[in-house]
Design a protein around this motif. Sequence first.
Motif, mmCIF file in Angstrom:
data_model
loop_
_atom_site.group_PDB
_atom_site.id
_atom_site.type_symbol
_atom_site.label_atom_id
_atom_site.label_comp_id
_atom_site.label_asym_id
_atom_site.label_seq_id
_atom_site.Cartn_x
_atom_site.Cartn_y
_atom_site.Cartn_z
ATOM 1 N N UNK A 775 0.888 -1.065 -0.055
ATOM 2 C CA UNK A 775 -0.001 0.023 -0.045
ATOM 3 C C UNK A 775 1.006 1.298 0.090
ATOM 4 N N UNK A 776 2.075 1.134 0.534
ATOM 5 C CA UNK A 776 2.867 2.388 0.387
ATOM 6 C C UNK A 776 3.293 2.417 -0.952
ATOM 7 N N UNK A 777 3.637 1.508 -1.566
ATOM 8 C CA UNK A 777 4.380 1.472 -2.911
ATOM 9 C C UNK A 777 2.948 1.771 -4.003
ATOM 10 N N UNK A 778 1.869 1.633 -3.487
ATOM 11 C CA UNK A 778 0.726 1.959 -4.451
ATOM 12 C C UNK A 778 0.597 3.512 -4.540
ATOM 13 N N UNK A 779 1.335 4.130 -3.563
ATOM 14 C CA UNK A 779 0.960 5.669 -3.697
ATOM 15 C C UNK A 779 1.858 6.210 -4.685
ATOM 16 N N UNK A 780 3.196 5.686 -4.791
ATOM 17 C CA UNK A 780 4.352 6.001 -5.707
ATOM 18 C C UNK A 780 5.542 5.263 -5.363
ATOM 19 N N UNK A 781 6.334 5.143 -6.448
ATOM 20 C CA UNK A 781 7.693 4.250 -6.239
ATOM 21 C C UNK A 781 8.479 5.157 -5.111
ATOM 22 N N UNK A 782 9.053 4.353 -4.419
ATOM 23 C CA UNK A 782 9.795 5.003 -2.965
ATOM 24 C C UNK A 782 11.125 4.241 -3.108
ATOM 25 N N UNK A 783 11.916 5.321 -2.559
ATOM 26 C CA UNK A 783 13.358 5.020 -2.140
ATOM 27 C C UNK A 783 13.347 3.847 -0.950
ATOM 28 N N UNK A 784 14.573 3.560 -0.628
ATOM 29 C CA UNK A 784 14.643 2.375 0.669
ATOM 30 C C UNK A 784 14.427 3.251 1.916
ATOM 31 N N UNK A 785 15.146 4.512 1.909
ATOM 32 C CA UNK A 785 14.906 5.146 3.323
ATOM 33 C C UNK A 785 13.347 5.635 3.316
ATOM 34 N N UNK A 786 12.781 6.076 2.516
ATOM 35 C CA UNK A 786 11.577 6.688 2.676
ATOM 36 C C UNK A 786 10.415 5.543 2.791
ATOM 37 N N UNK A 787 10.948 4.502 2.320
ATOM 38 C CA UNK A 787 9.981 3.141 2.652
ATOM 39 C C UNK A 787 10.132 2.663 3.959
ATOM 40 N N UNK A 788 11.405 2.726 4.667
ATOM 41 C CA UNK A 788 11.535 2.285 6.002
ATOM 42 C C UNK A 788 10.962 3.378 7.070
ATOM 43 N N UNK A 789 11.083 4.547 6.688
ATOM 44 C CA UNK A 789 10.537 5.593 7.531
ATOM 45 C C UNK A 789 8.741 5.478 7.469
ATOM 46 N N UNK A 790 7.912 4.967 6.680
ATOM 47 C CA UNK A 790 6.811 4.582 6.545
ATOM 48 C C UNK A 790 6.455 3.575 7.276
ATOM 49 N N UNK A 791 7.203 2.569 7.701
ATOM 50 C CA UNK A 791 6.840 1.423 8.137
ATOM 51 C C UNK A 791 7.049 1.414 9.921
ATOM 52 N N UNK A 792 6.276 0.666 10.563
ATOM 53 C CA UNK A 792 6.628 0.687 12.243
ATOM 54 C C UNK A 792 7.946 -0.105 12.454
ATOM 55 N N UNK A 793 8.670 0.481 13.454
ATOM 56 C CA UNK A 793 9.791 -0.487 13.687
ATOM 57 C C UNK A 793 9.508 -1.241 15.318
ATOM 58 N N UNK A 794 9.988 -2.293 15.282
ATOM 59 C CA UNK A 794 10.060 -3.093 16.583
ATOM 60 C C UNK A 794 11.076 -2.677 17.472
ATOM 61 N N UNK A 795 11.077 -3.438 18.633
ATOM 62 C CA UNK A 795 12.008 -2.879 19.716
ATOM 63 C C UNK A 795 13.429 -2.849 19.301
ATOM 64 N N UNK A 796 13.896 -3.528 18.335
ATOM 65 C CA UNK A 796 15.045 -3.849 17.897
ATOM 66 C C UNK A 796 15.481 -3.029 16.600
ATOM 67 N N UNK A 797 14.594 -1.844 16.401
ATOM 68 C CA UNK A 797 14.635 -0.842 15.183
ATOM 69 C C UNK A 797 14.720 -1.614 13.949
#
Length: 1348
Positions: A775-797
């Motif tokens: 669903x993030x890539x459905x908006x537009x193509x994304x760079x790795x860093x941009x995609x990572x920022x849009x995803x939730x991180x666990x306790x180990x980042x």
Amino acid sequence: MLCSPGNQVCIPGGFPKKWLQATDLTREVYQHLAHYVPKIYCRGPNPFPQKEDMLAQHVLLGPMEWYLCGEDPAFGFPKLEQANKPSHLCGRVFKVGEPTYSCRDCAVDPTCVLCMECFLGSIHRDHRYRMTTSGGGGFCDCGDTEAWKEGPYCQKHELNTSEIEEEEDPLVHLSEDVIARTYNIFAIMFRYAVEILTWEKESELPADLEIIEKRDTYYCMLFNDEVHTYEQVIYTLQKAVNCTQKEAIGFATTVDRDGRRSVRYGDFQYCEQAKSVIVRNTSRQTKPLKVQVMHSSIVAHQNFGLKLLSWLGSIIGYSDGLRRILCQVGLQEGPDGENSSLVDRLMLNDSKLWKGARSVYHQLFMSSLLMDLKYKKLFAVRFAKNYERLQSDYVTDDHDREFSIADLSVQIFTVPSLARMLITEENLMTTIIKTFMDHLRHRDAQGRFQFERYTALQAFKFRRVQSLILDLKYVLISKPTEWSDDLRQKFLEGFDAFLELLKCMQGMDPITRQVGQHIEMEPEWEAAFTLQMKLTHVISMMQDWCALDEKVLIEAYKKCLAVLMQCHGGFTDGEQPITLSICGHSVETIRYCVSQEKVSIHLPVSRLLAGLHVLLSKSEVAYKFPELLPLSELSPPMLIEHPLRCLVLCAQVHAGMWRRNGFSLVNQIYYYHNVKCRREMFDKDIVMLQTGVSMMDPNHFLMIMLSRFELYQIFSTPDYGKRFSSEITHKDVVQQNNTLIEEMLYLIIMLVGERFSPGVGQVNATDEIKREIIHQLSIKPMAHSELVKSLPEDENKETGMESVIEAVAHFRKPGLTGRGMYELKPECAREFNLYFYHFSRAEQSKAEEAQRKLKRQNREDTALPPPVLPPFCPLFASLVNILQSDVMLCIMRTVLQWAVEHNGYAWSESMLQRVLHLIGMALQEEKQHLDNVTEEHVVTFSFTQKISKPGEAPNNSPSILAMLETLQNAPYLDVHKDMIRWILKTFNAIKKIRESSSASPVAETEGTIMEESSRDKDKAERKRKAEIARLRREKIMAQMSEMQRHFIDENKELFQQTLELDASTSAVLDNSPMVSDTTLTALGPAQTQVPEQRQFVTCILCQEEQEVKVESKAMVLAAFVQRSTVLSKNRSKFIQDPEKYDPLFMHPDLSCGTHTGSCGHIMHAHCWQRYFDSVQAKEQRRQQRLRLHTSYDVENGEFLCPLCECLSNTVIPLLLPPRNIFNRLNISDQPKLTQWIRTISQQIKALQVLRKEESTPSKNPYSESIKEMLTTFGTATYKVGLKVHPNEEDPRVPIMCWGSCAYTIQSVERILSDEDKPLFGPLPCRLVSYQFTQFTEWWDGNSVVLFF
């Protein structure tokens, strides 16, 4: 002389021999130190560290080394090192800024790091790793088997593991004499260092260190704090000790680095005078700087104490046996009982020590206690026992955490075996949580945390106390693989304490809708959300621990439910019971309006229970041990009440009902949905509603939801919507209700469609992260860093992206942009859900546009049907029945009825789109049920049959299916036709499946037969209307044909000429596009007279529309004037002297031109002037050091277009064509060139004569506003083109305007020619250059102005 040849001091071995024979070694050593330390250290105002260290090594430390080794240390230490079996632990202590490496694949947690040498020699260099810089204080974890899942040793330390079969006592490698001597000297020196560093008296030494010949000299000692700035300290020192600024800067720098520095040396009165000045000058606004007048001998002994601790750290590096002895000495209980060991004394006095002393003994602890596995456990126990006091000292202290002993928690709590030992033996979880709560004492009447009236001191303490949450995270970061009864008991005790913490957060910061006037002061909201964000990972880890043991999960679930019931008992707020009825269903609930009562966005207890309920489903505990769970005690209305209120609050904020509550509420809603918080806030509220719906009648839930959304009257009362829209109602109220209906339908979509959490739907964690990425890539193509920022991180980042990204996306290598992009694979587009619950409004709009565009490119219909969803887990399986419930069908039928009779109701297309999506979801669900049905099971989901039935009396409205067929041909719903067509197609497919299935358990009813006849009538009616429309179209076409024939008859001669012209030029025009006659215009002397249209434009700033007239206020275009060498023949040439350069005659090299471009956005001149003035004022208000680098230079007149943010530096006035104003522009009689030159010469002479006679100039038809903007633009071309200062009076201004015009037209023509585009066609952004068609030169006072 200290080092005279005859003095025993110069022979390091002399004193050790004496000490070996001494009966009271402590007294002998102390006398030695008392005599020589003051003679080596602190001999004057300016210290000499190198000389002091050399003397200390020779006179003080050298004898100790002789005593320890029993011989010359140059021979003794190598022997100890050779006999020692080196440790398999690296233990390198990191310096500030040193690189550290953590393996993302093998590290147990992100705090496990390697030094560069160990990393390069390990297997982790070929894994995914994270590189950071150390803040100082940590050490390398190479060799620690508990820190790594695999590859714990590098090549260097792996050599030592082959010989280590089991842990052995390192003392076996030392002789008994060495052990005894080491123990003696370590005990004396460690006690001396601790005693002198923690000594609080300023003028006298401990009795053992006092001497008769005591000098009367003192130091004024300035200590560091984190309150006063560099500038304050420097200014104060200049006044207090009468030093230069350079000296004051040196003092301040040393104080900041080491924690203290002497700023004056002399007698007591001299130093006391400086102290009083410093205290007086720094106590006006904050607490004063800490200053002490200390006797020089005390300062000398403290300096040597620090040197001694560093020496101990270096000595134990020769042998693990020496390290073990130092650990024994440090942890040995003293005569005063508990907390009397040397280690305890240092820890408990940590906040009283200065920065340099803290750093030294922290490093000693790390190189000794933390490097010895046996004593690491003993030290961990001491640390845990003193935890509460250590944290309290840290909170009241003002130094950063890295300089506090509390910072060592990361080295202890992240070791799995130690953490579980401390939980079991010291009840560490409970200790941490209760210590945290003790510091948050500000509560409201209900016992909830209250941050609203925090003072600056309380806010400061709150920021520091947050580190305790980090400690709790360290304890929980490693999950247990085996559970003991003690671990279960202590974890559940810690869980009880954690529930008490969440109970204090449940319902905190309640808000009430502001009505009438705007809120006067924004309430404090950041502290509560900071606390929530800090606890997010801890809450998740608590659930992970519970999931690992069935007994723990069951008990935790019971405890959480009990606390939630206690919370609900205190939140009655005078709620009164009411009864709701729709479609024959009734439910009792409470009267509560979110828009009138208090509501809170903080509901951590409810959300934790939702997470535990999902774990019951995921781990199948709910099916294995139903008798152990209090499921029968659950009250679904109680479970859904507060999460539903929170979601209604979000809907009302989106509808604009809470505008008067200010930005604080908007910010809270933003973070509620933000990726940092949503996992334990928004997502869990959805899960809790899903839990409640799965356990109650869906009709009851929908009625309660309608009541909370304040929409019950609209859907329960027949024709209420029609009456509502027909009455004179405020437009805002209608819009608010429409938005609330849209939000309610969106919530229903989420409740049914969001089943990608393991435990809610039959999916795993990989499916969940895949869906997020799709669903993030459905908006537009994304760079790795941009995609990572849009995803939730666990306790180990970690986001888990790398494990699934190749399955759902292609990687496009970086091109000119310099960034590689991930693009969604085409086959994954079918999983796109338009109403994905993590989309923001803007993201949803972009995703919808992108997916429709993709479908058009693939020549598919633009419908975006709901995707096929995985089945629910059994605990949530009944949730799908909400789609076929009577109240849901009533809501669908009502909205569709509004759309069919669209003129009589206040409705929106978004509302209809959501209803169509829900219908599509129900059809997909029924199709899945039919596809997966077996002979033993009966299909209970019969949505298709229910939407085929008409509405019941008294309305007798058409069926949902009939209304869909009606809407399919509605001209005002072109956007949704494809979706309606897909629904009807899917309906027919399901109908065929049911007809072909002989085992279909659903029998035909009379109602169905009646509906079939009703549908036949509807079809006949639609057919009749279609026939009438066809006849009307044919009649209109016949009329148009007759008019064309009549026109040709009246203009036969003209028509004949046109045919002959077409015949003569047919060969030329065979390959040319057809052009309508009405678009042809003749140019030149006999040009076509084109009637001018009135031109109306809208200002992008004030949105006012205005007609373009010469006498009206100026309308301007944002423009950018720049020098250009695109068409140059000699780019190396430049104007030598711009002040004297004459642009009238251009050199054939065309070295440089002036290009003008515009984005085409129009503004009033006065609106632009106000906007430009505000941009300049804003830039001037900002402090120079706070200014960020911008893409435009305000000081050079640059600004960004207010709409598209294109770079601009001037404006172009918008004018009518000149032929409408100046009759002399009629060029129907065009002269020859020689005649034109003669005429122009005569005009110039006449103008000169007129100027000499000072005759009245001709009238200028333009308004003052337009003339001002013409001057503004002309000056801009002059300034940029010549690179000179602006001068409106310079006669070259109009010439530069002409030059810019010519250059711009030529460059635009060349671009269009290269791109095979027509010259007078539409231009893209930035090529919308001002189009000069004809020009007029006008004499205006002393200057020449160009009009175009």
